[in-house]
Structure formats: C-alpha cells, structure tokens
Design a protein around this motif. Structure first.
Motif, PDB file in Angstrom:
ATOM      1  N   ASN B 178       0.645  66.170  76.719  1.00 13.79           N
ATOM      2  CA  ASN B 178      -0.285  65.175  76.182  1.00 13.79           C
ATOM      3  C   ASN B 178      -0.953  64.456  77.344  1.00 13.79           C
ATOM      4  O   ASN B 178      -0.865  63.248  77.493  1.00 13.79           O
ATOM      5  N   GLU B 180      -3.951  63.885  78.061  1.00 14.55           N
ATOM      6  CA  GLU B 180      -5.056  62.959  77.780  1.00 14.55           C
ATOM      7  C   GLU B 180      -4.540  61.524  77.690  1.00 14.55           C
ATOM      8  O   GLU B 180      -5.207  60.575  78.085  1.00 14.55           O
ATOM      9  N   ALA B 183      -4.430  59.816  80.971  1.00 17.12           N
ATOM     10  CA  ALA B 183      -5.704  59.276  81.465  1.00 17.12           C
ATOM     11  C   ALA B 183      -5.842  57.807  81.092  1.00 17.12           C
ATOM     12  O   ALA B 183      -6.619  57.075  81.696  1.00 17.12           O
ATOM     13  N   ARG B 184      -5.074  57.377  80.093  1.00 17.47           N
ATOM     14  CA  ARG B 184      -5.130  55.969  79.675  1.00 17.47           C
ATOM     15  C   ARG B 184      -3.997  55.149  80.292  1.00 17.47           C
ATOM     16  O   ARG B 184      -3.757  54.023  79.881  1.00 17.47           O
ATOM     17  N   LEU B 268      -8.123  62.513  86.188  1.00 24.35           N
ATOM     18  CA  LEU B 268      -7.837  62.507  84.747  1.00 24.35           C
ATOM     19  C   LEU B 268      -8.850  61.649  84.003  1.00 24.35           C
ATOM     20  O   LEU B 268      -9.352  62.023  82.949  1.00 24.35           O
ATOM     21  N   LYS B 269      -9.152  60.494  84.565  1.00 23.10           N
ATOM     22  CA  LYS B 269     -10.113  59.586  83.909  1.00 23.10           C
ATOM     23  C   LYS B 269     -11.481  60.256  83.814  1.00 23.10           C
ATOM     24  O   LYS B 269     -12.179  60.138  82.811  1.00 23.10           O
ATOM     25  N   LYS B 271     -12.023  63.505  83.687  1.00 21.86           N
ATOM     26  CA  LYS B 271     -11.955  64.604  82.717  1.00 21.86           C
ATOM     27  C   LYS B 271     -12.010  64.110  81.275  1.00 21.86           C
ATOM     28  O   LYS B 271     -12.607  64.725  80.419  1.00 21.86           O
ATOM     29  N   PHE B 272     -11.366  62.972  81.023  1.00 22.99           N
ATOM     30  CA  PHE B 272     -11.267  62.506  79.626  1.00 22.99           C
ATOM     31  C   PHE B 272     -12.092  61.248  79.379  1.00 22.99           C
ATOM     32  O   PHE B 272     -11.701  60.390  78.598  1.00 22.99           O
ATOM     33  N   GLY B 275     -12.868  59.301  75.740  1.00 24.20           N
ATOM     34  CA  GLY B 275     -11.936  58.673  74.791  1.00 24.20           C
ATOM     35  C   GLY B 275     -12.274  57.240  74.431  1.00 24.20           C
ATOM     36  O   GLY B 275     -12.817  56.495  75.235  1.00 24.20           O
TER      37      GLY B 275
END
Ligand code: SF4
Ligand SMILES: [Zn+2]
Ligand SMILES: [Zn+2]
Lengths: 71, 309
Positions: B178, B180, B183-184, B268-269, B271-272, B275
C-alpha cells in the motif's frame, strides 16, 4: 552466590511481583528474567529513572513503565 | 566509547552510547524537537496552531513543548483539539488527563465526539459493522480533525506521532503493498494546495517512543498506563513488536528505516500527487474518491441500523 529480592511493579500488566536475583544483578538482568525487551520500557526506582546497567539492591522497589502508545 | 554528559547521575542512554542526566536529556530532547521543526519547516512565523490531543504521553509532550514556544512567540497561538471516539474504559481516562492539563496550563480545548458528530460512539459502531476497529476509528478521527481544524481556522494541526509510529506505518504499508499510503506520511502532511485540507505536522518525528516516555516521565506528563481495548487486534501491534526486537538486536534500526524513507518520500509524493484533491459528493470534505471513506462507512452504518430495527 547470595540472592536479593526486588519488588517490581509492571504497569502494562498492572501487576506487582517479587523477583529473586543474584546479588549485583542489574536492571538489564531483571528485564531479561521477566522477558521484557528494554527498548519497550523505562525503569524507575524511588521515582527516578535508572539505566539498564544500574545495580539493584535487596528490597529495591522498581517500576517498569511501558513506552508503548495505547492507541 | 560510553560518555556521560556531566557529573550528574545519568538517567537515560542513547543509541549512540551517550548517557544523559535529567536536565541534559530534557535539553537534548527539546533541541531535537526544535531542530525537527526547523529542518522540515513545520511552523512558520505566524500560526494559529492546533494540537491533536489524546491525553496520552505523546500528544501531551507536543502540547507541552509547543505551549512553551507559543509563550515565547505571541504570534504562534495554540489550541488543543480532542476527539472522543467513545471507547469505554479508555478514552474517558485519557480525556480526563487532557482536560486537566489544558485547565492547568490555560490552553483552549475543543472536544468533539463520534456520538455527537456521527450519532454513535465507536463501541456501538463496532457492534453493528464487521470491520477492524482501528480502520473506522482512524477514518472518522482524521475526518473530524480535519473538518474541525478548518472550522476553527487553524493554520496547521500538530500530532503526537513519533519515530516509532512512523517506522511502523512505513513497514506496514510495504508489507501490505500500500505504497500510496506512504506518500501521505512524512513530518508534514498535505502540501497539496487545497483549502479543504489542513496541513498536519509531526514535531516528534525523530523522537523514539522510549525518549518521549522518558521526557514525559521527567516532566510529570506520564500518567498511569492505559491501553485501548481494540489495540490487540491491530496489525500495527505486531509490526511494532518485530521492530522493537530488531531495535534491541541492532540499535538504530528505527532511525535508519525512517531516514531512508525520507530520501524516497519526495519521489513517492511526485508519483502519487493526485491523491485527496477531489471533494466528497456527500459531505463536501476533501477526498481521494467521489465519496469519502467517512461517508462510505456512515452509509453502511445507517443501512445496518435500519435492518436491525
Ligand atoms: S487502538 Fe484503534 S480503536 Fe483504539 S483508539 Fe487507536 S485507532 Fe482507535
Ligand atoms: Zn548532564
Ligand atoms: Zn464525505
């Protein structure tokens, strides 16, 4: 080798217990005997924090306080 | 080499081998928090800061330190927000501690409950829905914290998340594929320009749970141990135990995990970055989907209640 007796309170289990250890045992020995990972607790005596290598004395009152967040 | 800070009796050993007395440890800890705030630009010159207060040692420590900061900088205002999920035998105790602390320190405290806001306390919701307690508990808590922070016009919301919490989240997301969700994570969440979303900051990001507890103990913030009755069910608790075993065998494991994560976080940020930019069709709050998770579960609750009746 002679033994000492330690009064222990473990907050996570809300349990009071007496533990026998060899003389000159340390906090680390106590935690090992209780199968508690030192990373997961802080230990106090007379309301002062003590290090893992601290030697324990006969009739010491020790509190083992969990560092784990309750949720 | 093992070093003592001064001639005072040491109370804590650091992973580096250094041993600190009470007052040097307090300095070390507070400096680490202030350094984290500067390094990640968590707090600006002028803020109306909220602190999410559970009454546990982590959130009390954050509030204690930020309250001092606020006294030195009148342009930084502090409010506390507490969420009463409705967990009998647990949250009532920690809330009492939160109320007591805020009263003594003259801090404004706003309490919001699941019962008032959603119609039912968590304990009742769990009797109706067949879900993992922490899943809905977390979704509703984040929802309320964000909504209320915005209504209170808070510029940022500080939480008590520490190095251990972050490390657990990183590993949990890896193990559950998980990424994604990772990224948060990070010391500052919600950079996206979105007026529906109040940024969350984690001043204890680089502090180990053991350090936070020692600081709380020394500063009179540590209360009797209480644990949420639902925590045993959690995947997090198992990951936590594994990480603590690793930390014991290989000191510094948690730092390394979080530090290496920080290096890939910008990627990561990137890439996603899509959101949370939608707005929920039902409640108008920030959401990753057309309908937000809170509304999805509220709908399921309503349906189940109708069936039962
Ligand atoms: S342990 Fe789970 S159910 Fe309990 S307060 Fe935390 S998130 Fe909620
Ligand atoms: Zn010192
Ligand atoms: Zn919604």
């Amino acid at each position: 080798m002679s033994k000492i007796s330690i009064h222990v309170f473990i907050d996570r289990q809300n349990k009071n217990t007496n533990i026998e250890l060899y003389k000159n045992s340390t906090v680390a020995d106590l935690l090992k005997k209780l199968d508690i990972n030192p990373v997961t607790v802080i230990v106090s005596r007379n309301n002062e924090l003590i290090l893992e290598e601290e030697k324990l004395g006969n009739n010491d009152g020790i509190k083992i306080l969990s560092v784990i967040s309750g949720g | 080499m093992k070093m003592n800070c001064c001639s005072e009796k040491p109370v804590i050993g650091l992973p580096s081998g250094e041993k600190l007395c009470k007052s040097h440890f307090t300095d070390y800890f507070e400096n680490k928090v202030f350094k984290t705030i500067r390094q990640f630009d968590l707090i600006g010159r002028e803020e109306n800061l909220g602190v999410a207060l559970s009454g546990g040692k982590d959130s009390l420590t954050v509030l204690h330190i930020l309250n001092h900061l606020s006294k030195q900088n009148p342009k930084i205002r502090i409010n506390a927000i507490a969420i009463d999920e409705g967990i009998a035998g647990y949250r009532d105790k920690t809330l009492a501690k939160a109320i007591d602390f805020c009263t003594k320190n003259n801090i404004e405290l706003h309490i919001f409950s699941y019962k008032e806001e959603f119609g039912l306390p968590l304990d009742e919701m769990l009797k109706i829905l067949d879900v993992k307690p922490c899943t809905i508990c977390g979704i509703f808590r984040r929802y309320l914290l964000n909504k209320k922070s915005r209504e209170l016009k808070l510029t940022k919301l500080a939480t008590g998340h520490n190095l251990d919490d972050e490390c657990q989240s990183i590993i949990m997301n890896q193990l559950k594929n998980n990424i994604e969700a990772s990224a948060r994570l990070g010391p500052k969440v919600g950079i996206i320009q979105n007026d529906k979303f109040v940024q969350r900051i984690k001043p204890l990001y680089l502090c180990m749970e053991k350090e936070v507890t020692a600081y709380a103990f020394i500063n009179g913030l540590l209360d009797d141990f209480t644990e949420c009755p639902n925590v045993v069910h959690s995947f997090r608790a198992q990951v936590r135990d594994i990480l603590n075993d690793m930390e014991q065998k290989f000191p510094g494991t948690k730092y390394s995990t979080v530090n290496s994560f920080l290096q890939i976080l910008p990627l990561l940020k990137q890439k996603f970055k899509g959101g949370m930019i939608k707005v929920c069709l039902k409640c108008n709050e920030a959401s990753a989907n057309d309908v937000c998770n809170a509304c999805v579960y509220l709908e399921r609750l309503k349906k189940s209640i109708v069936k039962v009746e």
